[in-house]
Write an enzyme that holds these catalytic residues in place. Sequence first.
Site, PDB file in Angstrom:
ATOM      1  N   LYS A 166       4.919  24.258  -1.881  1.00  0.00           N
ATOM      2  CA  LYS A 166       5.057  24.075  -0.421  1.00  0.00           C
ATOM      3  C   LYS A 166       5.871  22.825  -0.110  1.00  0.00           C
ATOM      4  O   LYS A 166       6.671  22.800   0.820  1.00  0.00           O
ATOM      5  CB  LYS A 166       3.666  24.008   0.225  1.00  0.00           C
ATOM      6  CG  LYS A 166       2.986  25.379   0.231  1.00  0.00           C
ATOM      7  CD  LYS A 166       1.540  25.324   0.657  1.00  0.00           C
ATOM      8  CE  LYS A 166       0.663  24.741  -0.398  1.00  0.00           C
ATOM      9  NZ  LYS A 166      -0.741  25.082  -0.350  1.00  0.00           N
ATOM     10  N   ASP A 170       2.478  31.593  -2.558  1.00  0.00           N
ATOM     11  CA  ASP A 170       1.335  30.682  -2.736  1.00  0.00           C
ATOM     12  C   ASP A 170       0.171  31.093  -1.835  1.00  0.00           C
ATOM     13  O   ASP A 170      -0.982  31.063  -2.264  1.00  0.00           O
ATOM     14  CB  ASP A 170       1.753  29.233  -2.439  1.00  0.00           C
ATOM     15  CG  ASP A 170       0.521  28.331  -2.427  1.00  0.00           C
ATOM     16  OD1 ASP A 170      -0.112  28.207  -3.482  1.00  0.00           O
ATOM     17  OD2 ASP A 170       0.166  27.814  -1.342  1.00  0.00           O
TER      18      ASP A 170
HETATM   19  N1  URA Z   1      -4.382  22.662  -1.921  1.00  0.00           N
HETATM   20  C1  URA Z   1      -3.381  23.536  -2.124  1.00  0.00           C
HETATM   21  O1  URA Z   1      -2.435  23.611  -1.348  1.00  0.00           O
HETATM   22  N2  URA Z   1      -3.464  24.353  -3.202  1.00  0.00           N
HETATM   23  C2  URA Z   1      -4.466  24.310  -4.099  1.00  0.00           C
HETATM   24  O2  URA Z   1      -4.457  25.049  -5.052  1.00  0.00           O
HETATM   25  C3  URA Z   1      -5.499  23.385  -3.872  1.00  0.00           C
HETATM   26  C4  URA Z   1      -5.434  22.551  -2.770  1.00  0.00           C
END
Ligand code: URA
Length: 449
Positions: A188, A162
Amino acid sequence: MRMIDILERKRDGAELTRDEIDWVIEGYTKGTLPDYQMSALLMAILLRGMTRAEISQLTQAMVRSGRELRLRDMLGSYAVDKHSSGGVGDKTSLVVLPMVAACGVPVAKMSGRALGYTGGTLDKLESIAGFNVTLATEQFARQAREVGLVIAGQSEELAPADGLIYALRDVTATVPSIPLIASSIMSKKIAAGADGTVLDVKVGEGAFMTEADQGRELAQQMVRIGEDAGRDVTAVISNMNQPLGGAVGNAIEVREALDTLRGGGPEDLREHCLIIAGHMLGLAGQGERWHDPGEAREALAESLGSGAALRRFRDMVIAQDGDVRMVDEPERLPTARLVETLTAPRPGVVKVVPARGVIHAAFALGIGRESKVDELDHATGLWVHVKVGQRVAAGDPLVTIHANSEESLMRCREELDGLLPLSREDVAPLPLVLDEIHGRRQRRGPRSS
Ligand code: URA
């Protein structure tokens, strides 16, 4: 497998298979898939969207790119977490987590730093001298068991795919895709290992999502990802058209959170915290102790009134090497050199408190960062004294500026000029919560503690 075939399929609107998604995420994490091809895929996703199955598979692939925590094993009980999509003056975690912990539900949370509009719980906590947010996993788990409350920085080992993809989205105009945002946030959360999560999805001009429908769609997708991953998720869609509470900054937000933990604080912040914490208890004790929302609310209000929540916060500060005198005597928290209050020029009713304008004005004081490497000033910020619909007399305080230089004070004053117009007519107050979405509950064994 060939990336060109995957790109063609997504470009033409086909549904990608689990194997294809796994192959892409693994390749990009290992560095075998180049940025230009990943960028093309992200743009195709932004334009074409993704099915529920694709979104869940993408999320799971990002979770598998790193380490997965097992919070339930660490805590020996059901683990509950919260996430806010970020808003102006959002110090909810500082109040909610000790409230939940004081009701006997341990909380072990990983948080982030401020970037752009999104407030950083870690930056706020670091206003307390010595507060350590860098904890080894063992220490994190031990404190969760012994103190019942720990807040630390997010491990880079969680969902590393991510992090890599987000950096690429940031420079390829592919951030505003609901499937990509939903999978990014949930990868996450799932990797961080809680059984249940309350998502506080902010909607309005001070939030990532400006329209209620977009917020609802994002919340719905995140709830579905949770269901597909066997996690309990409740989403609260809350209004971010004006700041939450009055304080916007770092140390001054800690001060307001401490007021709230002492049973005071602004009404909207207290109410918002009772709602979010109520859902956290609802997930943690579903069908058992906290199944009755009224009972949960009473226990949470009691945690504020009795000082139990404040004691949890205090214990956490001591355990993480923070200077606890700053909790006991908040006037010891960092303070700015220059303080100036702007007042109402005439009587009237507050028409708008534009969250975006307020954060711009606060940014002029150095409360946040534009890029990850920027330094921020813990002492500065704004204290907004009014809410939409509030009646004021001439000379009543509207906003207090806490600045550390003449120049930033002047820039902030300019940003605030004309920002809080007064109406001669009544103006309706803004609702706090716009909607709630509850995921299908997962069945698990009895919740021990
Ligand atoms: N916050 C995140 O963790 N990811 C995104 O894509 C947008 C905001």
